[in-house]
Write an enzyme that holds these catalytic residues in place. Structure first.
Site, mmCIF file in Angstrom:
data_model
loop_
_atom_site.group_PDB
_atom_site.id
_atom_site.type_symbol
_atom_site.label_atom_id
_atom_site.label_comp_id
_atom_site.label_asym_id
_atom_site.label_seq_id
_atom_site.Cartn_x
_atom_site.Cartn_y
_atom_site.Cartn_z
ATOM 1 C CE LYS A 287 -51.743 -32.911 32.770
ATOM 2 N NZ LYS A 287 -50.410 -33.255 33.256
ATOM 3 C CE LYS B 52 -54.888 -27.428 37.781
ATOM 4 N NZ LYS B 52 -54.325 -28.766 37.743
ATOM 5 C CE LYS C 45 -45.563 -26.659 35.706
ATOM 6 N NZ LYS C 45 -45.039 -28.018 35.856
HETATM 7 P P1 AMP Z 1 -47.509 -29.864 38.038
HETATM 8 O O1 AMP Z 1 -47.334 -28.500 37.538
HETATM 9 O O2 AMP Z 1 -48.745 -30.508 37.506
HETATM 10 O O3 AMP Z 1 -46.285 -30.725 37.901
HETATM 11 O O4 AMP Z 1 -47.781 -29.722 39.602
HETATM 12 C C1 AMP Z 1 -46.758 -29.653 40.567
HETATM 13 C C2 AMP Z 1 -47.352 -29.398 41.934
HETATM 14 O O5 AMP Z 1 -48.004 -28.119 41.973
HETATM 15 C C3 AMP Z 1 -48.423 -30.415 42.365
HETATM 16 O O6 AMP Z 1 -48.274 -30.686 43.739
HETATM 17 C C4 AMP Z 1 -49.714 -29.700 42.094
HETATM 18 O O7 AMP Z 1 -50.754 -30.148 42.929
HETATM 19 C C5 AMP Z 1 -49.346 -28.267 42.423
HETATM 20 N N1 AMP Z 1 -50.190 -27.320 41.660
HETATM 21 C C6 AMP Z 1 -50.271 -27.197 40.321
HETATM 22 N N2 AMP Z 1 -51.154 -26.234 39.978
HETATM 23 C C7 AMP Z 1 -51.648 -25.729 41.142
HETATM 24 C C8 AMP Z 1 -52.592 -24.687 41.475
HETATM 25 N N3 AMP Z 1 -53.194 -23.972 40.536
HETATM 26 N N4 AMP Z 1 -52.836 -24.457 42.788
HETATM 27 C C9 AMP Z 1 -52.211 -25.160 43.772
HETATM 28 N N5 AMP Z 1 -51.320 -26.150 43.518
HETATM 29 C C10 AMP Z 1 -51.025 -26.427 42.235
#
Ligand code: AMP
Ligand code: TRP
Length: 351
Positions: free
Chosen positions: A130, A214, A217
């Site tokens: 990041k 991956k 967002k």
């Molecule tokens: P975040 O968007 O970083 O706040 O992530 C929220 C949750 O979604 C966390 O538990 C991440 O591990 C999960 N997550 C985010 N991106 C992915 C992805 N591409 N595949 C699986 N889990 C994800």
């Protein structure tokens, strides 16, 4: 511990006998949630409600580690709350709230800033990703973000944390922090060592444009992800445009080696259908991608569009969403307050 299948959740429960089983997890209110968030985390959160008490948090304090337009943060906090509820988090059963309404998170994070070592944080790959090349200009908050995450979990002495694969390293750090606190303050077993719950074929959903990246967002291409708010046509179009290779689908898991995009689409299908990847491979062995993509598009539309519809209905009444968050915060505080009183006593804070 890395869990391979849903039934392993109950096995993991037996690993934390000294503490009452309790689930905690959260997501950042930044941009719209996508299929990775849903399959990697949210879908499991919903299931876990049947096995243990659960606390689900919208982590707005984590969000501001990178600049957020304040008006956008308000909107996004409500949208993520609506997504949790629309996906099946039941605010009557589970505690649903936003992090900044319970000051225990910030307070315990400060104590953990003094427990965790700089060397530990220096190893965090998410910070490196990041912060990128411009590390000097990253916020200090982004660097100590894993300490706040440990505080989120441990303020409730939560034992199980359902997340996607990318959060594994942060959870290991939470365990190290819990262990060092217990040792430094002579309080064996005061904090549990929280278990990651990383289950199912959707723990690492990859970009639809590049099977080695991956789904995220922050990817500039909207075609790389399916947003939980996408309509049926958009979902179908993104799946049809998803990158693939020219070969038909294989007849065994081995046949997916070196075919990241094919593997990703099969995992997505399996996670949406609640099947194993092997079952999906059995079903589509030898099929052309055009056929498989049509089936996947239908399945994704069937599973995701009701969530988007329900989100829209919930967002029409923001005052009700705010009430849910307020009431969840009060319930969360009731659990965190005695833990924090004990932390203060252990650390030696007077009063
Ligand atoms: P975040 O968007 O970083 O706040 O992530 C929220 C949750 O979604 C966390 O538990 C991440 O591990 C999960 N997550 C985010 N991106 C992915 C992805 N591409 N595949 C699986 N889990 C994800
Ligand atoms: N760091 C997590 C992410 O980016 C979000 C998060 C914050 C979290 N606090 C948490 C997840 C506590 C689980 C438990 O995805």
């Amino acid at each position: 511990m890395m869990l391979a299948c849903a039934s392993a959740i109950s096995a993991a429960m037996s690993d934390a006998p000294k503490h009452t089983p309790l689930v905690f997890s959260g997501m950042q209110p930044t941009n719209t949630l996508h299929l990775g968030n849903y399959l990697g985390a949210l879908k499991n959160w919903v299931k876990l409600q049947d096995t243990m008490p659960c606390i689900y948090c919208v982590v707005d304090m984590h969000a501001i580690t990178a600049w957020q337009d304040p008006k956008e943060l308000v909107r996004s906090t409500r949208e993520v709350t609506a997504a949790y509820i629309a996906a099946g988090v039941d605010p009557a059963r589970s505690i649903l709230f936003n992090q900044s309404q319970v000051s225990a998170h910030a307070e315990l994070a400060w104590v953990f800033n003094c427990v965790a070592r700089i060397g530990w944080l220096n190893r965090m790959t998410q910070f490196k990703d990041k912060a990128g090349k411009n590390r000097e200009n990253a916020s200090v908050g982004l660097f100590v973000y894993p300490n706040l995450m440990a505080a989120d979990i441990l303020a409730y002495r939560a034992t199980h944390v359902p997340v996607g694969e990318d959060q594994k390293q942060h959870l290991e750090l939470s365990r190290d922090i819990a262990q060092k606190f217990n040792l430094d303050f002579g309080a064996p077993d005061f904090f549990p060592l929280p278990e990651p719950v990383i289950v199912g074929p959707g723990t690492r959903v990859m970009s639809l444009r590049d099977g080695t990246k991956k789904m995220s967002k922050s990817d500039e291409s909207d075609n790389s992800r399916i947003n939980l708010t996408d309509d049926a046509d958009t979902i179908a179009q993104k799946i049809r445009k998803a990158r693939t290779d020219p070969e038909p689908l294989p007849d065994s898991k081995d046949g997916l080696k070196g075919r990241a995009e094919a593997e990703n689409l099969i995992n997505i299908y399996a996670a949406l259908a609640d099947h194993s990847p092997e079952t999906v491979i059995g079903q589509f062995a030898g099929a052309q991608f055009s056929v498989f993509k049509n089936a996947l598009a239908d399945l994704a539309v069937e599973k995701l569009t009701p969530i988007a519809g329900e989100m829209r209905a919930l967002l029409a009444d923001p005052a009700e969403i705010d009430r849910v968050l307020k009431s969840g915060s009060e319930r969360a505080l009731a659990i965190a307050a005695p833990v924090m009183a004990e932390v203060r006593r252990l650390v030696g804070f007077v009063g």
